[in-house]
Design a protein around this motif. Structure first.
Motif, PDB file in Angstrom:
ATOM      1  N   PHE A 192      10.147 -19.289  18.562  1.00 10.03           N
ATOM      2  CA  PHE A 192       9.005 -20.377  18.753  1.00 10.03           C
ATOM      3  C   PHE A 192       9.608 -22.088  18.285  1.00 10.03           C
ATOM      4  CE2 PHE A 192       5.980 -17.422  19.424  1.00 10.03           C
ATOM      5  CZ  PHE A 192       5.254 -17.612  20.028  1.00 10.03           C
ATOM      6  N   LEU A 193      10.641 -21.854  17.387  1.00 14.04           N
ATOM      7  CA  LEU A 193      10.778 -23.576  16.443  1.00 14.04           C
ATOM      8  C   LEU A 193      11.847 -23.930  17.232  1.00 14.04           C
ATOM      9  CD1 LEU A 193       8.441 -23.442  13.744  1.00 14.04           C
ATOM     10  CD2 LEU A 193       8.224 -24.144  15.398  1.00 14.04           C
ATOM     11  N   GLU A 194      13.501 -23.008  17.206  1.00 13.41           N
ATOM     12  CA  GLU A 194      14.756 -23.576  17.589  1.00 13.41           C
ATOM     13  C   GLU A 194      14.605 -24.683  18.380  1.00 13.41           C
ATOM     14  OE1 GLU A 194      16.407 -23.790  14.676  1.00 13.41           O
ATOM     15  OE2 GLU A 194      15.628 -21.910  13.776  1.00 13.41           O
ATOM     16  N   ASP A 195      15.802 -25.425  18.409  1.00 16.33           N
ATOM     17  CA  ASP A 195      15.843 -26.385  20.166  1.00 16.33           C
ATOM     18  C   ASP A 195      16.320 -25.343  20.756  1.00 16.33           C
ATOM     19  OD1 ASP A 195      18.097 -26.706  20.180  1.00 16.33           O
ATOM     20  OD2 ASP A 195      17.290 -29.172  18.762  1.00 16.33           O
ATOM     21  N   LYS A 196      16.202 -26.194  22.034  1.00 13.91           N
ATOM     22  CA  LYS A 196      16.809 -25.310  23.128  1.00 13.91           C
ATOM     23  C   LYS A 196      18.735 -25.200  23.562  1.00 13.91           C
ATOM     24  CE  LYS A 196      16.338 -29.844  26.297  1.00 13.91           C
ATOM     25  NZ  LYS A 196      15.293 -29.752  26.756  1.00 13.91           N
ATOM     26  N   THR A 197      19.200 -26.022  22.254  1.00 15.79           N
ATOM     27  CA  THR A 197      20.680 -25.452  21.226  1.00 15.79           C
ATOM     28  C   THR A 197      21.083 -24.332  20.762  1.00 15.79           C
ATOM     29  OG1 THR A 197      20.165 -26.777  19.855  1.00 15.79           O
ATOM     30  CG2 THR A 197      21.054 -28.052  21.504  1.00 15.79           C
ATOM     31  N   ASP A 198      20.449 -23.394  20.685  1.00 16.79           N
ATOM     32  CA  ASP A 198      19.723 -22.248  19.641  1.00 16.79           C
ATOM     33  C   ASP A 198      19.841 -21.781  21.132  1.00 16.79           C
ATOM     34  OD1 ASP A 198      19.792 -20.131  17.906  1.00 16.79           O
ATOM     35  OD2 ASP A 198      19.169 -21.875  16.316  1.00 16.79           O
ATOM     36  N   THR A 199      20.879 -20.716  20.960  1.00 21.73           N
ATOM     37  CA  THR A 199      20.488 -19.307  21.852  1.00 21.73           C
ATOM     38  C   THR A 199      19.131 -18.214  21.030  1.00 21.73           C
ATOM     39  OG1 THR A 199      22.476 -17.800  20.633  1.00 21.73           O
ATOM     40  CG2 THR A 199      22.674 -18.834  21.996  1.00 21.73           C
ATOM     41  N   VAL A 226      10.548 -26.800  32.644  1.00 22.59           N
ATOM     42  CA  VAL A 226      10.700 -27.706  32.015  1.00 22.59           C
ATOM     43  C   VAL A 226      11.079 -28.539  31.587  1.00 22.59           C
ATOM     44  CG1 VAL A 226       9.911 -25.948  30.249  1.00 22.59           C
ATOM     45  CG2 VAL A 226      12.328 -25.671  30.816  1.00 22.59           C
ATOM     46  N   ARG A 227      10.318 -29.942  31.170  1.00 25.73           N
ATOM     47  CA  ARG A 227      11.341 -31.015  30.743  1.00 25.73           C
ATOM     48  C   ARG A 227      11.155 -31.301  29.250  1.00 25.73           C
ATOM     49  NH1 ARG A 227       7.766 -31.875  34.256  1.00 25.73           N
ATOM     50  NH2 ARG A 227       6.742 -33.274  33.180  1.00 25.73           N
ATOM     51  N   GLY A 228      12.682 -31.949  29.236  1.00 22.58           N
ATOM     52  CA  GLY A 228      11.746 -32.575  27.532  1.00 22.58           C
ATOM     53  C   GLY A 228      12.342 -31.358  25.994  1.00 22.58           C
ATOM     54  N   THR A 229      11.111 -31.398  25.529  1.00 21.32           N
ATOM     55  CA  THR A 229      10.711 -30.380  24.158  1.00 21.32           C
ATOM     56  C   THR A 229      10.042 -29.782  24.612  1.00 21.32           C
ATOM     57  OG1 THR A 229       9.435 -32.136  23.406  1.00 21.32           O
ATOM     58  CG2 THR A 229      11.157 -32.212  22.754  1.00 21.32           C
ATOM     59  N   GLU A 230       9.471 -29.217  25.995  1.00 24.67           N
ATOM     60  CA  GLU A 230       8.829 -28.541  26.750  1.00 24.67           C
ATOM     61  C   GLU A 230       9.409 -27.163  26.520  1.00 24.67           C
ATOM     62  OE1 GLU A 230       5.733 -30.060  29.767  1.00 24.67           O
ATOM     63  OE2 GLU A 230       7.923 -28.988  30.567  1.00 24.67           O
ATOM     64  N   SER A 253      15.927 -19.048  20.538  1.00 26.38           N
ATOM     65  CA  SER A 253      15.187 -20.281  20.802  1.00 26.38           C
ATOM     66  C   SER A 253      14.657 -19.158  21.984  1.00 26.38           C
ATOM     67  CB  SER A 253      15.761 -22.128  21.369  1.00 26.38           C
ATOM     68  OG  SER A 253      14.713 -21.684  22.624  1.00 26.38           O
ATOM     69  N   SER A 254      12.963 -19.984  22.505  1.00 27.36           N
ATOM     70  CA  SER A 254      12.509 -18.307  23.500  1.00 27.36           C
ATOM     71  C   SER A 254      12.815 -19.670  24.674  1.00 27.36           C
ATOM     72  CB  SER A 254      11.135 -18.763  22.930  1.00 27.36           C
ATOM     73  OG  SER A 254      11.219 -20.786  23.988  1.00 27.36           O
ATOM     74  N   ASN A 255      13.547 -20.131  25.264  1.00 27.32           N
ATOM     75  CA  ASN A 255      14.397 -21.318  26.187  1.00 27.32           C
ATOM     76  C   ASN A 255      15.151 -20.651  26.918  1.00 27.32           C
ATOM     77  OD1 ASN A 255      12.081 -23.545  26.358  1.00 27.32           O
ATOM     78  ND2 ASN A 255      13.366 -24.297  24.903  1.00 27.32           N
ATOM     79  N   TYR A 256      16.225 -19.750  25.535  1.00 25.93           N
ATOM     80  CA  TYR A 256      17.377 -19.249  26.563  1.00 25.93           C
ATOM     81  C   TYR A 256      16.672 -18.009  27.725  1.00 25.93           C
ATOM     82  CZ  TYR A 256      21.393 -21.227  24.991  1.00 25.93           C
ATOM     83  OH  TYR A 256      22.840 -21.700  25.051  1.00 25.93           O
ATOM     84  N   LEU A 257      15.335 -17.694  27.810  1.00 30.66           N
ATOM     85  CA  LEU A 257      15.098 -16.226  28.128  1.00 30.66           C
ATOM     86  C   LEU A 257      15.971 -15.298  27.978  1.00 30.66           C
ATOM     87  CD1 LEU A 257      14.535 -18.677  31.558  1.00 30.66           C
ATOM     88  CD2 LEU A 257      13.324 -18.412  29.882  1.00 30.66           C
ATOM     89  N   GLU A 258      16.264 -14.732  26.814  1.00 28.05           N
ATOM     90  CA  GLU A 258      16.804 -13.812  26.885  1.00 28.05           C
ATOM     91  C   GLU A 258      16.302 -13.017  25.997  1.00 28.05           C
ATOM     92  OE1 GLU A 258      20.270 -15.155  24.516  1.00 28.05           O
ATOM     93  OE2 GLU A 258      21.702 -15.987  26.773  1.00 28.05           O
ATOM     94  N   ASP A 259      15.294 -13.278  25.071  1.00 22.20           N
ATOM     95  CA  ASP A 259      14.370 -12.486  24.319  1.00 22.20           C
ATOM     96  C   ASP A 259      13.155 -12.148  24.606  1.00 22.20           C
ATOM     97  OD1 ASP A 259      17.104 -11.086  22.463  1.00 22.20           O
ATOM     98  OD2 ASP A 259      16.660 -13.440  21.706  1.00 22.20           O
TER      99      ASP A 259
END
Length: 712
Positions: A582-589, A546-550, A591-597
């Protein structure tokens, strides 16, 4: 008014003062569905005590008092509404509180604005929101209308001791208000034109394209939209009732078509919405509605702030709520109007619970209703059982022996209009994922049996096996009102060749069709799918991709059970969690991007991410050339689900469809992690973890590998 389904208690002030507080409390408890929390019960007792002393001076007036009032179709409830001398008072109680919190003031103002914007008999009334923090020692001294000139007074605050004086002051300040309509409590849901305009402006920013699965060729979606609008026009011209079924693979833009029809039908090329021409987009998918609403609202809020406009996020949310609604609230709003109990299996409107409108009769529904994921509407049995119990929250709307499936009831609701109506059903193939979802068959049965005067427009693709087990032609054979139209299928262009091919490949993979490998070979350069047995490797791959806001995220079926040893948690099922995911950015735990939940098929249906990891548990296993289905007993073992009765066969279909949904959520590529299980034994020779034996996973891994997915 008396016993309205819209609230827990209402009466004129005189009767309210004559009743014992225990009797009123008893009615509140009895009409509340489920067990009211102790704090709620204690609050009710105090509210009754306080109000019986506060409203005493108006004993002989024609005022009314209403507890726990439901604002139609919004799923919100006001603690107490007082209708007095032509003024609508909204009271929000914070029992035992001495401090005034800004969030509580916002809450009571929001209720007032919701009434102003969506409640027909409040549009032109003076509305006065009051926050009552019972132990607060001061009372508002400045009473003034808001700067927006909308007849909503700026929120007032009071403790219990100052409330009577505050009401008197308001009545002195606004002495000449005309009477409130006697049907106020059963007022129709009717958005004001300003709210529709706001929703339009907000939708037109098209940020919805960022979050709806949108790969379809513009030409295809435009053709489909034009065809539907033409059917709507014809229905209006000829005074007919019509229904369109639209099909399309995941990613073909069905959601976008639905929202677009809602906006275009409401405006028809003009700047202002046309009166009584509106359309509403309805979905039973709570997370989808929550995420769409929040994304659009945040986008609108940010744009208004950039332009220097003073606006609250709650205003933006309210505006979106006009177009995009939860189907259950829409359904419950019509249910509240029927004669109950139902006699002789025939549904009828109860004139005491509904207002007859000039054109629409008792319909109180838009001319055009768009049902997303229409195949997910409930079977007759599921809906009847639910209504027999009295639903699951809020008012106890118990309807014994309800005679219809949800599809039939939704057609019935629009059939109550005396002029014309169009239903648009957006249909996903093979996507029923909850027990009790009826599929498309139920809509067609209702049209054949009960609504034979409705014109049916249908995509020829609906005859494929993914829809109604391929029995659509058979079901429609004797229906004289059917028109087949290729424009109602969202074909997908070369630009989105991937979505079409991915959908076919997933279909083949799940059907155990040998074609899966060659279909994958056609897309693998553009759409990589990797395999691994190590969750850490999968996460690494996603982080590198993932790059940027992906966006990226972990997906899992709701039947999965043994994911904790892999360090994965499942996202809690309330809608706020889906919105954060779905909507928080990658600084927020969160967020889906954290791959924890990990999110389940229920939370992601209708939405998508750029890259996903599908964690494939032991609930569906490839064994001896076929799929076998298992359910974990919550303790120490998996029990196989055998196809020995209809319910279990259904269950197996839903489990297969859950994997279909999860395998089609990624825009750009995915990794599938099939764990290795635990091959260790204890010193005494027993399995260390008998719930995760390697044999539960190996067959699935080997099958997926045989399709050509590359190992990480």
């Amino acid at each position: 008014m008396g016993n309205s389904p819209r609230c827990l208690f209402d009466s004129d002030i005189k009767k309210f003062l004559e009743k014992e507080k225990e009797a009123i409390f008893g009615v509140l408890c009895d009409k509340y569905h489920g067990d009211a929390l102790t704090t709620t019960r204690e609050a009710w007792i105090r509210e009754i005590e306080i109000l019986q002393s506060v409203v005493f001076p108006w004993k002989e007036s024609d005022g009314r008092i209403i507890f726990e009032y439901d604002i139609p179709r919004l799923g919100k409830r006001i603690d107490v509404v007082l209708l007095l001398s032509g003024i609508v008072f909204c009271l929000e109680f914070k029992v035992g509180e001495a401090k005034i919190q800004e969030s509580d003031v916002d809450q009571v103002l929001d209720y007032a604005l919701d009434l102003k914007n969506f409640h027909k008999y409040s549009h032109d009334k003076l509305i006065v929101p009051i926050l009552v923090a019972t132990k607060h020692i001061n009372t508002s001294s400045v009473i003034q209308a808001s700067v927006y000139n909308d007849r909503v007074v700026n929120p007032l605050v009071s403790g219990e001791t100052g409330l009577r004086g505050l009401l008197s002051e308001v009545l002195l300040r606004f002495p000449d208000e005309s009477a409130v309509d006697s049907n106020w409590i059963i007022s129709p849901y009717a958005p004001t034109p300003t709210i529709i305009e706001a929703a339009k402006a907000l939708y037109e920013s098209h940020s919805v394209e960022d979050i709806t699965r949108h790969e379809a060729d513009k030409v295809t979606t435009d053709r489909t939209i034009a065809y539907i609008l033409d059917v709507i026009h014809k229905s209006k011209r000829d005074g007919e009732k019509s229904i369109c079924f639209v099909t399309g693979v995941p990613g073909a833009g069905k959601t976008l078509v639905g929202l677009d029809v809602a906006v275009k039908q409401t405006y028809q090329g003009f700047d202002k919405p046309l009166e009584d021409e509106g359309a509403v987009y309805l979905s039973g998918n709570g997370p989808l509605v929550a995420v769409l609403n929040e994304a659009l609202a945040k986008d609108n809020y940010a744009k208004c702030r950039e332009r220097g406009e003073a606006k609250k996020l709650s205003d933006s949310r309210r505006e979106v709520g006009k177009f995009i609604q939860i189907i259950h609230r829409y359904r419950d709003n019509m249910l509240a109007k029927i004669k109950n109990p139902v006699e002789n299996g025939v549904l009828e409107i109860d004139p005491a619970k509904a207002v007859k409108m000039q054109e629409a009769g008792y319909g109180e529904v838009e001319h055009v209703a768009i049902f997303d994921e229409a195949q997910r509407s409930w079977t007759h049995k599921r809906l009847a059982d639910y209504l027999k119990r009295g639903g699951t929250y809020g008012n106890k709307l118990k309807v014994p022996n309800f005679p219809m499936s949800e599809a039939a009831f939704l057609i019935w609701a629009l059939d109550q209009r005396e002029d014309w109506a169009t239903i648009v059903c957006l249909v996903g193939g093979g996507q029923e994922i909850n027990t009790g979802e009826a599929g498309i068959t139920e809509w067609i049965r209702a049209l054949n049996d009960k609504f034979t005067h409705w014109k049916v427009y249908i995509s020829p693709q609906l005859t494929e096996a993914e829809y109604a087990e391929g029995k659509v032609n058979e079901l429609l054979r004797d229906n004289r009102n059917v028109t087949f139209a290729t424009d109602l299928h969202l074909g997908v262009s070369l630009r989105s060749f991937r979505a079409e091919k991915l959908s076919s490949m997933v279909h083949a993979l799940l059907s155990l069709d040998v074609e899966a490998a060659s279909l994958y070979s056609e897309i693998k350069d553009k759409y990589p799918i990797y395999l691994t047995r190590d969750m850490e490797k999968a996460k690494r791959w996603l982080h590198e991709k993932v790059r940027g806001t992906e966006r990226t995220g972990v997906l899992i079926t709701k039947e999965s059970a043994r994911y904790k040893p892999l360090g994965i948690h499942v996202l809690q099922s309330d809608e706020d969690n889906a919105v954060h995911w779905f909507l928080e950015d990658k600084t927020d735990t969160r967020s889906s991007n954290y791959l924890e939940d990990a999110a389940t098929e229920i939370q992601v249906q209708g939405l998508e991410l750029d890259y996903t990891c599908l964690l494939w548990d032991a609930d569906m296993r490839y064994e001896n050339g076929e799929w076998h289905y298992y359910r974990f007993n919550g303790k120490e073992k998996w029990d196989e689900i055998l196809p020995n009765n209809e319910t279990r066969v259904e269950k197996m279909k839903y489990m297969l469809n859950a994997y279909r949904v999860l395998l089609t959520r990624a825009r750009s590529g995915m990794v599938i992690c099939v764990p290795e299980g635990n091959a260790n034994k204890t010193a005494t020779g027993f399995w260390e973890d008998g719930t995760r034996l390697p044999e539960y996973y190996d067959g699935t891994y080997d099958y997926l590998k045989s399709i050509g997915f590359e190992e990480l």
